[in-house]
Design a protein around this motif. Sequence first.
Motif, short mmCIF file in Angstrom:
data_model
loop_
_atom_site.label_atom_id
_atom_site.label_comp_id
_atom_site.label_asym_id
_atom_site.label_seq_id
_atom_site.Cartn_x
_atom_site.Cartn_y
_atom_site.Cartn_z
N SER A 184 45.51 50.87 -25.14
CA SER A 184 45.59 50.06 -26.36
C SER A 184 47.02 49.71 -26.74
CB SER A 184 44.91 50.79 -27.52
OG SER A 184 45.54 52.03 -27.77
N THR A 185 47.97 50.60 -26.42
CA THR A 185 49.36 50.38 -26.82
C THR A 185 50.29 50.59 -25.62
OG1 THR A 185 48.87 51.22 -29.03
CG2 THR A 185 51.19 51.05 -28.42
N LEU A 186 51.18 49.63 -25.42
CA LEU A 186 52.18 49.74 -24.35
C LEU A 186 53.57 49.75 -24.97
CD1 LEU A 186 51.06 47.28 -21.50
CD2 LEU A 186 50.61 49.74 -21.71
N MET A 187 54.45 50.48 -24.32
CA MET A 187 55.87 50.42 -24.66
C MET A 187 56.61 49.75 -23.52
SD MET A 187 58.62 53.39 -25.71
CE MET A 187 58.60 54.22 -24.11
N LEU A 188 57.43 48.77 -23.85
CA LEU A 188 58.35 48.14 -22.91
C LEU A 188 59.71 48.79 -23.12
CD1 LEU A 188 58.80 44.35 -22.20
CD2 LEU A 188 60.77 45.74 -22.81
N ILE A 189 60.30 49.31 -22.06
CA ILE A 189 61.56 50.03 -22.19
C ILE A 189 62.45 49.78 -20.98
CG2 ILE A 189 60.63 52.14 -21.12
CD1 ILE A 189 62.37 53.74 -23.12
N ARG A 190 63.74 49.75 -21.18
CA ARG A 190 64.65 49.65 -20.04
C ARG A 190 64.42 50.85 -19.12
NH1 ARG A 190 70.79 48.27 -21.13
NH2 ARG A 190 70.61 48.10 -18.85
N LYS A 191 64.34 50.57 -17.84
CA LYS A 191 63.94 51.60 -16.88
C LYS A 191 64.86 52.82 -16.92
CE LYS A 191 62.60 52.26 -12.05
NZ LYS A 191 62.53 51.65 -10.70
N LYS A 192 66.12 52.61 -17.16
CA LYS A 192 67.09 53.70 -17.13
C LYS A 192 66.83 54.73 -18.25
CE LYS A 192 71.28 52.84 -18.51
NZ LYS A 192 72.63 52.26 -18.57
N TYR A 244 60.33 48.61 -27.03
CA TYR A 244 59.46 47.84 -27.93
C TYR A 244 58.02 48.31 -27.75
CZ TYR A 244 63.37 44.49 -28.04
OH TYR A 244 64.60 43.90 -28.19
N LEU A 245 57.21 48.11 -28.80
CA LEU A 245 55.79 48.42 -28.75
C LEU A 245 54.96 47.15 -28.93
CD1 LEU A 245 55.64 51.58 -31.06
CD2 LEU A 245 55.43 51.57 -28.57
N THR A 246 53.79 47.14 -28.31
CA THR A 246 52.83 46.08 -28.57
C THR A 246 51.43 46.60 -28.32
OG1 THR A 246 52.37 43.72 -28.28
CG2 THR A 246 52.63 45.03 -26.28
N SER A 247 50.45 45.91 -28.89
CA SER A 247 49.04 46.29 -28.71
C SER A 247 48.33 45.25 -27.87
CB SER A 247 48.35 46.43 -30.07
OG SER A 247 48.95 47.44 -30.83
N HIS A 248 47.26 45.68 -27.21
CA HIS A 248 46.49 44.77 -26.39
C HIS A 248 45.65 43.85 -27.26
CE1 HIS A 248 42.93 43.61 -23.91
NE2 HIS A 248 43.89 43.35 -23.04
N SER A 249 45.62 42.57 -26.91
CA SER A 249 44.78 41.61 -27.61
C SER A 249 43.53 41.36 -26.77
CB SER A 249 45.53 40.29 -27.83
OG SER A 249 44.63 39.28 -28.27
N SER A 250 42.38 41.76 -27.30
CA SER A 250 41.14 41.52 -26.58
C SER A 250 40.76 40.04 -26.62
CB SER A 250 40.01 42.36 -27.20
OG SER A 250 39.86 42.06 -28.57
N THR A 251 41.32 39.28 -27.56
CA THR A 251 41.03 37.85 -27.66
C THR A 251 41.67 37.07 -26.52
OG1 THR A 251 40.92 38.03 -30.07
CG2 THR A 251 41.19 35.82 -29.14
N THR A 252 42.95 37.38 -26.25
CA THR A 252 43.68 36.66 -25.20
C THR A 252 43.77 37.43 -23.90
OG1 THR A 252 45.81 37.58 -25.92
CG2 THR A 252 45.08 35.52 -26.96
#
Length: 551
Positions: A393-401, A419-427
């Motif tokens: 449901s939730t992903l974090m995007l982070i610099r690999k290092k 950064y954080l974001t949530s999954h959109s079931s609509t798109t």
Amino acid sequence: MKIKYVLITLFTLAFWGCDDNTAGLGLGMFPGSDQNIKGNLSTFDVTTKSIPTGQIYARTNIGYVGKYTDETFGSYEAGFLTALNCPEQMTFPGVYDGNALNDKGNAYNVMVKDASDDIQLIEDNGEVVGNIYTVELYLWYESYFGDSVNACRLSVYELDQKLDEDRKYYTDINPEEFCDINAPDNLLGSKVYTAVDYSISDSTRNLDSYVPYVHIELDKNTAYKVGGEILKAARRAPLNSDGSSSFDFDQFSDVFPGVYVKSDYGDGTILYVFQVQMNVVYKCYAVDETTGEKLKKNNSSADSTYYGYRSFASTREVVQANQLINDENKINELINEETNTYIKSPAGIFTEATLPVNEIKEELQYDSLNAVKLTFSNYNQESDREFGMSIPSTLMLIRKKYKNTFFENNQLTDNVTSYLTSHSSTTNQYTFSNITNLINDCYAERENVRKQLEDGNAVTVDVTDENGITTSTTVNSIEEWEEKSEWDKIVLIPVVVTYDSSSSTSSSSQIISVRHDLQPGYVRLKGGSRGETDSQYRLKLEVVSTSFDNY
């Protein structure tokens, strides 16, 4: 000049809400000198690939135990180790010595000192210091993954040594370092169970107060040994005026370092254990509150007795470590797929992306970056499996290092490097609407290194391999640094976010922790390593920028 910055904001908002032909929306409303502002929409290619997560830092208050085999990802097995906490100034009642009144004339609890068939008297240096009736374990869980009626068995072992509070434990922890499971004295007990216990009535299980559990009562000899050692350790602590004695966590963990919970039978269920509780049960006399003397049962010469206990439980204050084992062959097969990427939890696969930072800065070197949008689209997942894994449901995007130190240091996302974001079931998408700060952070780091190299200074780069082993190497050119530092790489990681429950509204809730998602789940994303040679497998990074002809 302020009106120009208002315009920039309006242009950015108009872009995200409209199509590509609305870039000039609203420019005619501003004075002629301000119409020299140019808004641009640019797109850049992003390549992605699947990478193994390797070991991940997984200190958490949830213990995972069980086994589950998936036709796509193969088998996944979980077990955990945990210390048990001893509440500050924990006390055991003293033993009865003919009277149970303190110096203020108040009665206090006292243990039975006479032998009987249902208890074991515990002696220390020839003196009876108390008794043990039994020792029991409860594994409390609120949820589980998989089959509710699948027959499973788990075993609980006593650790041989303490878990180090200063050590960082990862999911590849080897329990045998802390516990010899082949030593007969280390096995505390085993239990066959199902995730839903149908031996308990429906009316009880449907109560709001009901919490499911796995219960293990130690056999008599094991209970007397474990409980006796704990009781003797407590008695060696300073005595209180009522004959009781108290001891602290260090004294307790010296004689009982903790437990290892291992799945050893069954496939199809994972329990999410939020607490392990051990009760040390003993027998006490009921005493007269006025005289402090033993009470007798009604119309009997037998003493009136009752059972008491002391509890020791896993809490956030003590160390807990999960061992998570995935099918490496299956995981590697999926990583090698070139026309998509995967995110598989726990401790399976991450998706890595390479950002075109140099290309953005070269093409837009005279522009101001206002918004950088990156979207990951996922394929529809099969829903015909009875116990299929869900999409994170939730992903974090982070610099690999920073992907390891972020969790080790218990950090929070900062909207610069993470950064954080949530999954959109609509798109069917994960959208990071503005990672401008991350682009700028990557480039600023590169420029700093470039200047150091131009000044004749060598630069050291820390390189971490797939097994989490870090080595340092020296580079002498910006090209060599770019190749080894992975400065332009980001990683998508499934996470669980905890918010401050004391906030009055959800909109004002503050994030208090971000941890790896250790529940089974996966998503298959568009992209893939073939994007390095085939543009149809590349993602698009959308950049809104502005330039001023006057400057």
